[in-house]
Design a protein around this motif. Structure first.
Motif, PDB file in Angstrom:
ATOM      1  N   MET A 106      10.965   2.561   5.324  1.00  0.00           N
ATOM      2  CA  MET A 106       9.707   2.957   4.661  1.00  0.00           C
ATOM      3  C   MET A 106       9.940   3.173   3.161  1.00  0.00           C
ATOM      4  SD  MET A 106       7.155   3.287   6.858  1.00  0.00           S
ATOM      5  CE  MET A 106       6.816   3.557   8.622  1.00  0.00           C
ATOM      6  N   LEU A 107      11.015   3.874   2.850  1.00  0.00           N
ATOM      7  CA  LEU A 107      11.311   4.171   1.443  1.00  0.00           C
ATOM      8  C   LEU A 107      11.513   2.892   0.642  1.00  0.00           C
ATOM      9  CD1 LEU A 107      13.726   7.179   1.958  1.00  0.00           C
ATOM     10  CD2 LEU A 107      11.621   7.265   0.614  1.00  0.00           C
ATOM     11  N   MET A 108      12.251   1.954   1.196  1.00  0.00           N
ATOM     12  CA  MET A 108      12.544   0.744   0.430  1.00  0.00           C
ATOM     13  C   MET A 108      11.298  -0.126   0.262  1.00  0.00           C
ATOM     14  SD  MET A 108      15.376   1.505  -0.585  1.00  0.00           S
ATOM     15  CE  MET A 108      15.812   0.093  -1.597  1.00  0.00           C
ATOM     16  N   ARG A 109      10.491  -0.189   1.302  1.00  0.00           N
ATOM     17  CA  ARG A 109       9.254  -0.971   1.151  1.00  0.00           C
ATOM     18  C   ARG A 109       8.345  -0.315   0.113  1.00  0.00           C
ATOM     19  NH1 ARG A 109       6.567  -5.131   2.994  1.00  0.00           N
ATOM     20  NH2 ARG A 109       8.313  -5.596   4.368  1.00  0.00           N
ATOM     21  N   ALA A 110       8.243   1.006   0.155  1.00  0.00           N
ATOM     22  CA  ALA A 110       7.413   1.714  -0.822  1.00  0.00           C
ATOM     23  C   ALA A 110       7.990   1.577  -2.228  1.00  0.00           C
ATOM     24  CB  ALA A 110       7.305   3.187  -0.434  1.00  0.00           C
ATOM     25  N   GLN A 111       9.296   1.642  -2.338  1.00  0.00           N
ATOM     26  CA  GLN A 111       9.949   1.514  -3.646  1.00  0.00           C
ATOM     27  C   GLN A 111       9.577   0.189  -4.308  1.00  0.00           C
ATOM     28  OE1 GLN A 111      11.778   3.775  -5.207  1.00  0.00           O
ATOM     29  NE2 GLN A 111      12.661   2.580  -6.856  1.00  0.00           N
ATOM     30  N   ALA A 112       9.594  -0.871  -3.521  1.00  0.00           N
ATOM     31  CA  ALA A 112       9.257  -2.193  -4.065  1.00  0.00           C
ATOM     32  C   ALA A 112       7.840  -2.196  -4.631  1.00  0.00           C
ATOM     33  CB  ALA A 112       9.398  -3.254  -2.972  1.00  0.00           C
ATOM     34  N   LEU A 113       6.919  -1.579  -3.899  1.00  0.00           N
ATOM     35  CA  LEU A 113       5.534  -1.530  -4.380  1.00  0.00           C
ATOM     36  C   LEU A 113       5.433  -0.740  -5.675  1.00  0.00           C
ATOM     37  CD1 LEU A 113       2.470  -1.931  -4.067  1.00  0.00           C
ATOM     38  CD2 LEU A 113       2.448   0.149  -2.663  1.00  0.00           C
ATOM     39  N   LEU A 114       6.070   0.440  -5.707  1.00  0.00           N
ATOM     40  CA  LEU A 114       5.921   1.323  -6.866  1.00  0.00           C
ATOM     41  C   LEU A 114       6.592   0.756  -8.119  1.00  0.00           C
ATOM     42  CD1 LEU A 114       6.420   4.676  -4.963  1.00  0.00           C
ATOM     43  CD2 LEU A 114       4.297   3.896  -6.049  1.00  0.00           C
ATOM     44  N   GLU A 115       7.609  -0.057  -7.924  1.00  0.00           N
ATOM     45  CA  GLU A 115       8.225  -0.715  -9.087  1.00  0.00           C
ATOM     46  C   GLU A 115       7.299  -1.796  -9.645  1.00  0.00           C
ATOM     47  OE1 GLU A 115      12.085  -2.111  -7.934  1.00  0.00           O
ATOM     48  OE2 GLU A 115      12.892  -0.082  -7.758  1.00  0.00           O
ATOM     49  N   ARG A 116       6.588  -2.447  -8.747  1.00  0.00           N
ATOM     50  CA  ARG A 116       5.682  -3.532  -9.161  1.00  0.00           C
ATOM     51  C   ARG A 116       4.376  -2.980  -9.687  1.00  0.00           C
ATOM     52  NH1 ARG A 116       4.596  -6.100  -4.129  1.00  0.00           N
ATOM     53  NH2 ARG A 116       2.432  -5.467  -4.226  1.00  0.00           N
ATOM     54  N   ASP A 117       3.920  -1.897  -9.079  1.00  0.00           N
ATOM     55  CA  ASP A 117       2.615  -1.307  -9.379  1.00  0.00           C
ATOM     56  C   ASP A 117       2.765   0.212  -9.268  1.00  0.00           C
ATOM     57  OD1 ASP A 117       0.029  -0.385  -9.435  1.00  0.00           O
ATOM     58  OD2 ASP A 117      -0.647  -1.465  -7.658  1.00  0.00           O
ATOM     59  N   PRO A 118       3.041   0.888 -10.380  1.00  0.00           N
ATOM     60  CA  PRO A 118       3.347   2.330 -10.314  1.00  0.00           C
ATOM     61  C   PRO A 118       2.179   3.192  -9.820  1.00  0.00           C
ATOM     62  CG  PRO A 118       4.058   1.399 -12.406  1.00  0.00           C
ATOM     63  CD  PRO A 118       3.221   0.350 -11.737  1.00  0.00           C
ATOM     64  N   HIS A 119       0.959   2.680  -9.893  1.00  0.00           N
ATOM     65  CA  HIS A 119      -0.190   3.504  -9.504  1.00  0.00           C
ATOM     66  C   HIS A 119      -1.082   2.772  -8.490  1.00  0.00           C
ATOM     67  CE1 HIS A 119       0.961   6.280 -12.650  1.00  0.00           C
ATOM     68  NE2 HIS A 119       0.967   5.272 -13.510  1.00  0.00           N
ATOM     69  N   PRO A 120      -0.570   2.412  -7.369  1.00  0.00           N
ATOM     70  CA  PRO A 120      -1.388   1.682  -6.388  1.00  0.00           C
ATOM     71  C   PRO A 120      -2.444   2.601  -5.759  1.00  0.00           C
ATOM     72  CG  PRO A 120       0.730   2.268  -5.437  1.00  0.00           C
ATOM     73  CD  PRO A 120       0.798   2.652  -6.878  1.00  0.00           C
ATOM     74  N   SER A 121      -3.549   1.996  -5.359  1.00  0.00           N
ATOM     75  CA  SER A 121      -4.565   2.757  -4.620  1.00  0.00           C
ATOM     76  C   SER A 121      -4.056   3.034  -3.205  1.00  0.00           C
ATOM     77  CB  SER A 121      -5.858   1.940  -4.544  1.00  0.00           C
ATOM     78  OG  SER A 121      -5.631   0.790  -3.731  1.00  0.00           O
ATOM     79  N   GLU A 122      -4.726   3.965  -2.538  1.00  0.00           N
ATOM     80  CA  GLU A 122      -4.297   4.252  -1.157  1.00  0.00           C
ATOM     81  C   GLU A 122      -4.472   3.011  -0.282  1.00  0.00           C
ATOM     82  OE1 GLU A 122      -5.248   8.053   0.674  1.00  0.00           O
ATOM     83  OE2 GLU A 122      -5.461   7.016   2.604  1.00  0.00           O
ATOM     84  N   ALA A 123      -5.541   2.256  -0.542  1.00  0.00           N
ATOM     85  CA  ALA A 123      -5.761   1.037   0.249  1.00  0.00           C
ATOM     86  C   ALA A 123      -4.624   0.041   0.036  1.00  0.00           C
ATOM     87  CB  ALA A 123      -7.097   0.400  -0.144  1.00  0.00           C
ATOM     88  N   THR A 124      -4.165  -0.067  -1.207  1.00  0.00           N
ATOM     89  CA  THR A 124      -3.045  -0.970  -1.493  1.00  0.00           C
ATOM     90  C   THR A 124      -1.775  -0.486  -0.800  1.00  0.00           C
ATOM     91  OG1 THR A 124      -4.002  -1.597  -3.618  1.00  0.00           O
ATOM     92  CG2 THR A 124      -1.639  -1.962  -3.347  1.00  0.00           C
ATOM     93  N   ILE A 125      -1.551   0.823  -0.836  1.00  0.00           N
ATOM     94  CA  ILE A 125      -0.364   1.388  -0.171  1.00  0.00           C
ATOM     95  C   ILE A 125      -0.432   1.093   1.325  1.00  0.00           C
ATOM     96  CG2 ILE A 125       0.834   3.523   0.434  1.00  0.00           C
ATOM     97  CD1 ILE A 125      -0.164   4.658  -2.291  1.00  0.00           C
ATOM     98  N   ARG A 126      -1.577   1.334   1.920  1.00  0.00           N
ATOM     99  CA  ARG A 126      -1.709   1.098   3.372  1.00  0.00           C
ATOM    100  C   ARG A 126      -1.449  -0.357   3.722  1.00  0.00           C
ATOM    101  NH1 ARG A 126      -4.730   4.789   6.710  1.00  0.00           N
ATOM    102  NH2 ARG A 126      -4.999   6.762   5.622  1.00  0.00           N
ATOM    103  N   ALA A 127      -2.010  -1.252   2.933  1.00  0.00           N
ATOM    104  CA  ALA A 127      -1.823  -2.680   3.229  1.00  0.00           C
ATOM    105  C   ALA A 127      -0.361  -3.075   3.062  1.00  0.00           C
ATOM    106  CB  ALA A 127      -2.710  -3.517   2.300  1.00  0.00           C
ATOM    107  N   HIS A 128       0.262  -2.559   2.001  1.00  0.00           N
ATOM    108  CA  HIS A 128       1.659  -2.913   1.735  1.00  0.00           C
ATOM    109  C   HIS A 128       2.587  -2.391   2.819  1.00  0.00           C
ATOM    110  CE1 HIS A 128       5.226  -3.726  -0.741  1.00  0.00           C
ATOM    111  NE2 HIS A 128       5.657  -2.540  -0.377  1.00  0.00           N
ATOM    112  N   MET A 129       2.287  -1.202   3.345  1.00  0.00           N
ATOM    113  CA  MET A 129       3.183  -0.556   4.313  1.00  0.00           C
ATOM    114  C   MET A 129       2.908  -0.981   5.751  1.00  0.00           C
ATOM    115  SD  MET A 129       5.143   1.222   2.347  1.00  0.00           S
ATOM    116  CE  MET A 129       6.076   2.089   3.606  1.00  0.00           C
TER     117      MET A 129
END
Ligand code: FES
Ligand code: FES
Length: 160
Positions: A106-129
Motif C-alpha cells: 500500500m505504501l509503495m503504491r501510494a508513494q508512486a502517486l504522491l510523487e507524481r501528483d502531490p495533491h491528489p483528490s480522494e477519488a484519484t487516491i481511491r482509483a489509484h489504490m
C-alpha cells in the motif's frame, strides 16, 4: 542462472539469478528485504508492490531479467521503525495497519502517486489504490492516511 545487477534503494547488488525468477524472491530471499510480501503470486492483491523506475509493479510477476539498469525501490527506502517517513507516519497516525501484511505494498503504491501528483483528490487516491487489497478491511484508514499527506503536501524523500 545469469549474472544480473539489481539496483535496489540506490545500491547495486550483483546476483546470480534465473532471469525468469520474480523480483519478489530476489528481494526477500537474496537481499533480505522482507517488506514486500507474497500474497497471491498472481497480480491480484498488491502485497508485493514495489517501484521500478518510479512506477508501481507487482514484484511477484516481474522477472529479474530485464531489470538491469532500472531503479527498484522498496518500502525500506521510505524510512525505518525508528525514523518513519511522512507517509509511514501518516499510516501510523491513522492506525491504518491491522495485521500489516498489505501495508508495504500500500505504501509503495501510494508513494508512486504522491510523487507524481502531490495533491491528489480522494477519488484519484481511491482509483489509484484499487489494485491493492487489505483483507483486514482497513481500506478507509489507508485512504485517510494518504489523503492526510495529500492535504499537507509534505515532501516525499526519494532514495534510490
Ligand atoms: S503477491 Fe503479487 S499481487 Fe499478490
Ligand atoms: S492490515 Fe491486514 S491485510 Fe491489510
Amino acid at each position: 542462472m545469469t549474472p544480473t545487477t539489481l539496483t535496489v534503494n540506490g545500491a547495486g547488488h550483483a546476483l546470480n539469478v534465473d532471469p525468469d525468477m520474480p523480483l519478489l524472491y530476489a528481494l526477500r530471499n537474496q537481499l533480505g528485504l522482507n517488506g514486500a510480501k507474497y500474497g497471491c503470486g498472481l497480480g491480484q492483491c498488491g502485497a508485493c508492490t514495489v517501484l521500478v523506475d518510479d512506477k508501481p509493479v507487482f514484484s511477484c510477476l516481474t522477472p529479474c531479467g530485464g531489470l538491469q539498469g532500472k531503479a527498484i525501490r522498496t518500502v525500506e527506502s521510505l524510512g525505518s521503525a525508528e525514523r518513519p517517513g511522512p507517509l509511514q507516519q501518516a499510516f501510523i497516525d491513522a492506525q491504518a495497519a491491522q495485521c500489516g501484511y498489505c501495508i508495504a505494498g500500500m505504501l509503495m503504491r501510494a508513494q508512486a502517486l504522491l510523487e507524481r501528483d502531490p495533491h491528489p483528490s480522494e477519488a484519484t487516491i481511491r482509483a489509484h489504490m484499487a489494485t491493492n487489497l487489505c483483507r483486514c478491511g482497513t481500506h478507509l484508514r489507508i485512504i485517510a492516511a494518504i489523503s492526510q499527506v495529500a492535504r499537507t503536501g509534505e515532501q516525499h524523500d526519494r532514495q534510490g
